[in-house]
Design a protein around this motif. Structure first.
Motif, short mmCIF file in Angstrom:
data_model
loop_
_atom_site.label_atom_id
_atom_site.label_comp_id
_atom_site.label_asym_id
_atom_site.label_seq_id
_atom_site.Cartn_x
_atom_site.Cartn_y
_atom_site.Cartn_z
N THR A 83 3.91 -48.95 -8.31
CA THR A 83 4.88 -49.26 -7.51
C THR A 83 5.73 -47.76 -7.26
O THR A 83 6.84 -48.16 -6.40
N ASP A 84 4.92 -46.73 -7.60
CA ASP A 84 5.71 -45.61 -7.36
C ASP A 84 5.48 -45.38 -5.77
O ASP A 84 6.23 -44.43 -5.12
N ILE A 85 4.79 -46.08 -5.08
CA ILE A 85 4.48 -45.95 -3.47
C ILE A 85 5.69 -46.29 -3.08
O ILE A 85 6.38 -45.91 -1.84
N TYR A 86 6.69 -47.48 -3.63
CA TYR A 86 7.55 -47.95 -2.81
C TYR A 86 9.10 -47.47 -3.40
O TYR A 86 9.99 -47.47 -3.00
N PHE A 87 9.00 -47.31 -4.75
CA PHE A 87 10.11 -47.19 -5.54
C PHE A 87 10.01 -45.96 -6.55
O PHE A 87 9.18 -45.81 -7.26
N PHE A 216 7.37 -54.82 -14.22
CA PHE A 216 6.11 -55.01 -13.57
C PHE A 216 6.62 -55.61 -11.78
O PHE A 216 7.48 -56.14 -11.57
N ALA A 217 5.53 -55.57 -10.97
CA ALA A 217 5.94 -56.00 -9.69
C ALA A 217 4.95 -57.29 -9.28
O ALA A 217 3.84 -57.31 -10.20
N THR A 218 5.28 -58.28 -8.83
CA THR A 218 4.42 -59.34 -8.62
C THR A 218 3.18 -58.87 -7.89
O THR A 218 2.04 -59.38 -8.46
#
Lengths: 287, 404
Positions: A83-87, A216-218
């Motif tokens: 998720t670090d790519i996005y946030f 987590f992300a979906t």
């Protein structure tokens, strides 16, 4: 009856509706002010308590997530995993936290019954007004916290991003609607079995926190496992809120229609129940 | 009551009086900070939050729905596809087991493309002169917020150019959506087509030029290996011409066998000498001396031969052998280098043909027939959102601070 008479009656009707809505809104705002003042008087932190309590919990969750990532062997500068790519990790956790805790706080207040009964002395004030006023306070506190932390994150990373502000506000409001609807529905269904309310309260306090996408992300979940979590409308709210901040964030199997449907259905169902069982809201359901 | 009557008279008369007592309404009205009570009352109304909010919303609605220029959008979608190797069984380029890596490759290419299309290089390619962008998207009355000013700086132009396009790689499908905005249908449509051309150029030409560079490098390597091999052969030939065509190693072996033959002969003679010494009482008997002389001579000869084969003044077979083996190793290494360089060049040529990528259009851009109304509603709802958030957050903070 002439056209002018009809127009006059219509105008009178609309005027009456607007006045009624305005009066209702003023009642809700007044109760929310009253509750805020009451809380401020009873706490050493004053009005800031409603801001500091969730912030403490959120920092704890961020600590848990970062520690788990470090234990798993991830880079300390990439504690958020993919998720670090996005946030940023803080922004990611915050977006999940503010929606889940908004739902949790509002729904638990509905479930627990009204603690604040003093305003009921006035005949115009109904239990639902009090509930809405309390929800309004929670919403304002969590919105303030979200903006403050996003501001801090933006300040440190110097990357200002809010791709769909309209969607963010809509998701916030839909979550509140769903929480009120869910809480009221369970209260009235709990009339059939009191244990039902207790079990649902426990579930909300613990299970929902861990299944609503705070951690987590979906898109991180394998496709064949997604149906086991995407039934949860709060997850849709959380993921859509993240998407509203960064439109490149992938949201597989997440839909705004599902969130809208759940919110409207729950609120409508609860309002029907409320009309017939208003007094039940006055009974406390503490564990 | 008396005061109440006096004060308004003072306040109303003050702005209209000069020091000499003469009325001069015009000059006093213009003086800063002093306004007639009618205007004070009117301006006091503006200070009310409800009026300010209404004004804000009304001006937002007026801009969004009345004076805001029409915006047209054109959308296209494509996927960057790599040529599938011949031995794969998948019949469709988008199906089968090879789909997942293809999606990832396409996604990565799409992300590169996202940066490339928004770069100043593409902007300069599409709008070579700064004035061309300004001419195409000028500001127009009454909407002065859109468009670009004349003689604007390069960063401003780049920022404006970036606002006109939106490139979104789709993580799940790997496709790339290109959305362009224009103030008339042709602007949006033409701009989208130009961006597609630039994308094709990026994907094909840049990719091919990388492969061409790789090929060139491989061919240079082959030429270098050939040159090295030639040089190594030449050095070996010179060496062999100088020291004879025979191999130094075989020469060394022959010398060794010659010396060992002499040594074996020495051994035989020594045995014979020993048996003669037993036969004759006089050790200086001519038969004995004859054999002993032969042994001495042979030993002398062996020492001489040995010395000759290793000394620098002699044939120095050891160093010659080492030098020869080094030259032969050079030749072998150069031969192998040439072989691997040729193999790499051949592989590079084959791979460069195989790895060519293509832009597969999923949705061609269409010329918009009606303006896009989304931005109007988005902007207006955004204004309402600002007020909601300002009321929610600002009210909460103000109340908390008041209580604190």
């Amino acid at each position: 009856m002439t056209f002018f008479d009809l127009r006059f009656i219509l105008m009178m009707f609309i005027n009456r509706i607007i006045k009624g809505l305005r009066r209702q809104w003023m009642i809700i705002v007044a109760i929310s002010d009253y509750d805020r003042n009451r809380q401020a008087a009873g706490s050493s932190l004053g009005s800031w308590e409603s801001l500091i309590n969730p912030m403490q919990m959120m920092l704890f969750f961020i600590g848990v997530r970062v520690t788990l990532s470090l234990l798993r062997g991830a880079n300390k500068f990439a504690a958020g995993g993919s998720t670090d790519i996005y946030f940023n990790i803080v922004a990611f956790m915050l977006t999940g936290f503010c929606i889940v805790f908004l739902f949790r706080n509002v729904a638990i207040k509905s479930l627990s019954g009204l603690k604040l009964k003093a305003p009921l002395y006035y005949s115009r004030i109904k239990p639902l007004d009090i509930l809405l006023a309390l929800s309004l306070n929670d919403m304002r506190a969590l919105a303030t916290l979200s903006l403050a932390i996003l501001g801090v994150v933006y300040y440190f990373t110097w990357s200002f991003q809010l791709d769909s502000p309209g969607l963010a506000i809509s998701v916030y409001l839909l979550t509140v609607m769903m929480a009120i609807g869910f809480g009221l529905s369970v209260v009235f269904l709990g009339r059939l079995n009191k244990w039902l309310v207790k079990i649902i309260k426990r579930l909300m306090q613990r299970v929902i926190i861990f299944t609503s996408g705070i951690f987590f992300a979906t898109f991180e979940i394998p496709a064949h496992l997604r149906p086991f979590i995407t039934w949860n409308p709060i997850l849709h709210g959380v993921e859509l809120f993240r998407y509203s901040i960064n439109n490149e964030y992938p949201i597989p199997d997440i839909s705004l229609s599902y969130l809208i449907l759940c919110s409207i259905l729950m609120l409508s169902f609860s309002l029907i129940l409320y009309r017939t069982n208003e007094s039940l809201l006055l009974v406390a359901n503490d564990d | 009551m008396a005061d109440r009557e006096i004060i308004p008279q003072k306040s109303s008369s003050m702005p209209f009086q000069n020091f000499d007592g003469k009325a001069d309404s015009v000059s006093d009205l213009n003086s800063p900070g002093i306004l007639p009570p009618v205007w004070t009352e009117r301006l006091a109304v503006l200070k009310k939050p409800r009026v300010l909010i209404s004004l804000f919303l009304a001006s937002s609605a007026f801009y969004c729905f009345v004076i805001g220029r029409d915006r047209y959008t054109s959308v296209s979608e494509f996927v960057i596809q790599q040529a599938v190797p011949l031995n794969t069984s998948s019949s469709s380029v988008l199906a089968g087991a090879a789909a997942a890596p293809q999606v990832l490759t396409s996604l990565v290419d799409g992300q590169y493309l996202q940066v490339y299309l928004a770069s100043s290089e593409v902007k300069n390619r599409l709008f070579p002169k700064p004035i061309s962008l300004e001419k195409k998207y000028p500001k127009s009355i009454p909407d002065l917020l859109t468009g670009i000013n004349k003689a604007s700086s390069a960063p401003v132009q780049l920022a404006f150019y970036r606002n006109l396009l939106q490139v979104s790689p789709q993580p799940l499908s790997g496709s790339v959506i290109v959305k362009t905005v224009g103030f008339d249908p042709d602007q949006a449509f033409d701009f989208n087509k130009s961006l597609l051309l630039q994308s094709r150029r990026f994907v094909n030409e840049v990719n091919q030029s990388i492969n061409a560079d790789q090929n060139l490098f491989a061919q240079k390597e082959v030429a270098l290996a050939e040159k090295n091999l030639k040089k190594a052969f030449q050095e070996l030939e010179v060496f062999q011409e100088k020291f004879g065509q025979l191999s130094v190693q075989s020469e060394q072996a022959a010398t060794s066998s010659f010396i060992s033959g002499l040594e074996s002969r020495v051994v035989n003679l020594k045995v014979e000498e020993a048996s003669l010494r037993r036969q004759y009482r006089d050790p200086n008997a001519p038969e004995v001396s004859f054999i002993a002389d032969q042994v001495r001579e042979l030993e002398k000869q062996i020492r001489k031969e040995r010395q000759k084969s290793v000394s620098e003044t002699g044939r120095d077979l050891n160093s010659l052998a080492m030098r020869e083996s080094s030259l032969r190793a050079n030749v072998e290494f150069s031969t192998e280098s040439l072989q691997s360089a040729r193999l790499a060049a051949d592989n590079s040529r084959r791979e460069s043909t195989r790895q060519l990528k293509f832009l597969v259009m999923l949705s061609q851009p269409q010329r918009p027939v009606s303006p896009d109304q989304n931005w109007r509603w988005q902007a207006f709802l955004g204004s309402i959102g600002i007020i909601v958030v300002a009321w929610g957050v600002g009210g909460f903070i103000a109340a908390a601070m008041k209580k604190a």
